[in-house]
Write an enzyme that holds these catalytic residues in place. Sequence first.
Site, mmCIF file in Angstrom:
data_model
loop_
_atom_site.group_PDB
_atom_site.id
_atom_site.type_symbol
_atom_site.label_atom_id
_atom_site.label_comp_id
_atom_site.label_asym_id
_atom_site.label_seq_id
_atom_site.Cartn_x
_atom_site.Cartn_y
_atom_site.Cartn_z
ATOM 1 C CB SER A 160 33.426 21.137 17.851
ATOM 2 O OG SER A 160 32.607 21.778 16.634
ATOM 3 N NE ARG A 230 23.411 14.510 14.785
ATOM 4 C CZ ARG A 230 24.316 14.647 15.428
ATOM 5 N NH1 ARG A 230 24.619 15.969 15.644
ATOM 6 N NH2 ARG A 230 24.907 13.648 16.080
ATOM 7 C CG ASP A 326 37.951 19.430 11.317
ATOM 8 O OD1 ASP A 326 36.623 19.613 10.859
ATOM 9 O OD2 ASP A 326 37.987 19.642 12.564
ATOM 10 C CG HIS A 359 34.183 18.707 13.365
ATOM 11 N ND1 HIS A 359 35.422 19.651 13.568
ATOM 12 C CD2 HIS A 359 33.304 18.724 14.203
ATOM 13 C CE1 HIS A 359 35.007 20.248 14.696
ATOM 14 N NE2 HIS A 359 33.716 19.860 15.067
ATOM 15 C CG ASP A 360 32.019 13.654 14.361
ATOM 16 O OD1 ASP A 360 31.808 14.724 15.015
ATOM 17 O OD2 ASP A 360 30.765 13.135 13.982
#
Lengths: 390, 390
Positions: A160, A230, A326, A359-360
Site C-alpha cells: 500500500s 476509519r 484488491d 487490499h488487506d
Amino acid sequence: MSTQIHPLTSAKGGEAGETHTFPADKPLTLDSGERLAPLTIAWKTFGTLNADRSNAFLICHALTGDQYVAGTHPVTGKPGWWSSMVGPGLPIDTNRFFVICANVIGGCLGSSGPMSTNPETGSQYGLSFPVITVRDMVRAQAMLLDHLGIETLFCVAGGSMGGMHVLQWAASYPERVFAALPIATAARHSAQNIAFHEVGRQAIMADPEWNGGDYAAKGTNPRKGLAVARMAAHITYLSEAALHRKFGRNLQDRAALSYKFDADFQVESYLRHQGMTFVDRFDANSYLYITRAMDYFDLAADFGGVLAQAFKGAKTRFCVVSFTSDWLFPTVEGKKIVHALNAAGANVSFVEFETDKGHDAFLLDVPEMFQTLRGFIDAAAVARGIGSKR
Amino acid sequence: MSTQIHPLTSAKGGEAGETHTFPADKPLTLDSGERLAPLTIAWKTFGTLNADRSNAFLICHALTGDQYVAGTHPVTGKPGWWSSMVGPGLPIDTNRFFVICANVIGGCLGSSGPMSTNPETGSQYGLSFPVITVRDMVRAQAMLLDHLGIETLFCVAGGSMGGMHVLQWAASYPERVFAALPIATAARHSAQNIAFHEVGRQAIMADPEWNGGDYAAKGTNPRKGLAVARMAAHITYLSEAALHRKFGRNLQDRAALSYKFDADFQVESYLRHQGMTFVDRFDANSYLYITRAMDYFDLAADFGGVLAQAFKGAKTRFCVVSFTSDWLFPTVEGKKIVHALNAAGANVSFVEFETDKGHDAFLLDVPEMFQTLRGFIDAAAVARGIGSKR
C-alpha cells in the site's frame, strides 16, 4: 553518504527500538521547500546487522501502520502488523536479515509529525506541521540509514503506501537498493482513492473537537470524526466478496431486525468496532498528513510524466505483487509499474495472487504469497551473498 | 380495493402536484408492527389518465430522489431527476402515459417522515418516527393508488432503491402490475452496501448538531455530518473509470500542489460541492430512515429465502437492467433477479449496458438505454392496448 558506525546498532541481535533526533543544523528539506528541524525518527530493528552490512532489510509501513512490524505493539498489546511475514524462519527471516522499520514522518508513534513540538512555539505543531510527501518520508528514511551506517539495503519491501515508499526508494536511491518488493500499490494515487481520502479528511475536519487541528491545546479529541474516516477507509481495504463471506446479512446478537438504529447487522457492528479501536492508537492530524502524502504521490510526475524514466538504468531486482480482489490498488496499477520497469530494462517479476481478501490481503494469511516472497527473497539473498543463519 | 374516482386526478393533463393526508382511522400498518397515522403522501403527476384508467405509470425514486421526476425541482430550480426519460415523446412518454411519482414515506419532501409532526407530541417526529421498510413504502404507494382510483399500473419503473420498490410491487401486488422495470438494483442489500450506509449514518450521528435526531427542536442542523455521508455515498455512485476520465489527478484552479489541505484536486472540489449542495435539499434524519429501509430489504426473506417464490405465478412482464461499471448494484445482482424470475416462469428480458458511468448511469445520458427502454415500454403498451397520443 555517511558510513559512520552507530554504536546503538553494531552487532545487536534480537529486537530493539530506538529514537534519534537529528540536530537543527541537519534539517530535512521538504518537497514543499520548507525545512523540518529538528527531525526525529523512531524505528524498530529485528535481527543482527552482519559484518559487511549487506543484510539490511527495510520494511515500509502503510497509512495506519507503524514501526511495530513484528514483536508486540506497545499500545494495542497485539502482535506487530506483519508478524506472519517477519520473524525467525519466516519469509523475511530475522535470523538472516537485519530488519528495520521506521515510523514515517507525519506519523504519531515517535517520528516527527503534527503531534511533535514546534520549536518556534514550544507547543504541538498541529496544522503548522509542514505538508509532507512520500518522497519526503523516504528522504527521512535515507537519513536514518546514513545515521545507522547502512549504505545499501538488501531489500526494501512494503504494501500500500509502503509500496509507494519502495518505488520512491528505487527511483531516488537506485544504487542503495539491491531488491525491491512493492506490494498492492501504485505509482500514483487514483482519483477514486483521492476521493475516499478526502471523505476521511472531511469527516475529521467536520468534528468540532478537531478545532482547526488545535485539539491538543484545546483539550479535545476528534474521536468521532476519525472513527468515521476509519470506517469509510476500512470498507475499501476489504472486498465485497470477503464482506459477504464474513458477514453477509447476518444479524448481530439478535434473532430479528430491531427496527431501530442499533447495529442490527454484524457488518455494522464490525465497522463500528474498527472505528472505535482505531482512535485509541492513531492521531487525527497524522491521518490528514499521511493521506495527503499518498494523494500527492505521482512518481512519473518527477520524470517528465514517463514512469519508465524513474527506473532508468535500475540494477535493482523487483518483484511486484498484486491481489485479484484488491479494488483500492487493483492489478492494473501493478501492471503499469511492471510495464515501466520492463521499458526501463529492469529485472522484474510480477505476481498476482488469487484471493477474495481485498487490499488487506498483504497483511493476511495468503500461503501462496508467503511461498512466493520467500522464493524471491531467498534468491536475492543468494545473489547478494547473504548466508543463511538458520 | 378502492376504485373511487378522485376529483383531483380525473381527466387532468399536464403536470400536477398533490398532497393527501389519510385520516387517523386509515393508518399505514408497518412491518415493525407500528401504525403510522395520519399518513401523508406527496406526489406529482405528468400526463393524463385515460378513460379506462389503463395508462398509469408509477415511477419510484432512489434514496435521495423525490417526486420531482420531471419538470422543475422547487428547491434546486433544476430539471427533475429523470427529465431525460420522462416527458412528451421521451421513452416514458407523458403524451401517452399518466406518470405518477410519490415521495417515499420517511422522505423529506412532503410525505410522512421524521420531519412530520408527531400527533402525540405536536412536535417533529425526529427519531420517534417509526423505522420503515421498502415494503412499507410500497404499501403507502398502494394506498395512494387506491386513493387515486387506479387499480392496475401499466408499468412500475425505478432505479436503485426505486428498483427495490419495483420488485416489491411485483411481489406484493402482482395483479396490479402489468409491466415492471427494475434498474440497477438488487433483491437484497449487500454487506458492502450496508457498510457504506452505516458510514453515512455514523457521520450524521457523529455531528453534535444532530442532537440525537432532535435538531429541529434544538435549532441546529447536522449539515457537516450529512455532507460527509453524501460524499462517501457519491463515490459509490460513480465508477473508478468515470472518476479518472472526468478528473484524473487534475488540479483545481491552480498550477501546482498547494502543500495545504485545500481542495488541490478537482475530484476533491467536486466531492465537497456534492456534499454542500445536498444538505440544502435533504434532511439528515430522512437519510437515516431511508438508508435503513434499503439495508433491511431482502425480498427472498419473506418467501422462505427462495427469491423465485416472490414471483410465483407472476403475469407481469419484466425488463431487468444493469450497467457494466455499477459496483454498488453490479450485474450479478440483476442476474439473480432474472434467475429467480425464470425459475418462477415469468416473462423477463435482461439487458446489461456497457458504460463507465457507474451506478448513476440510470440517471444519465445512455442512448442505448433510452432505445431499449422505449422498445420494452412500447411493446408492453401495445400488449396493454394503450394507444399512442403522439
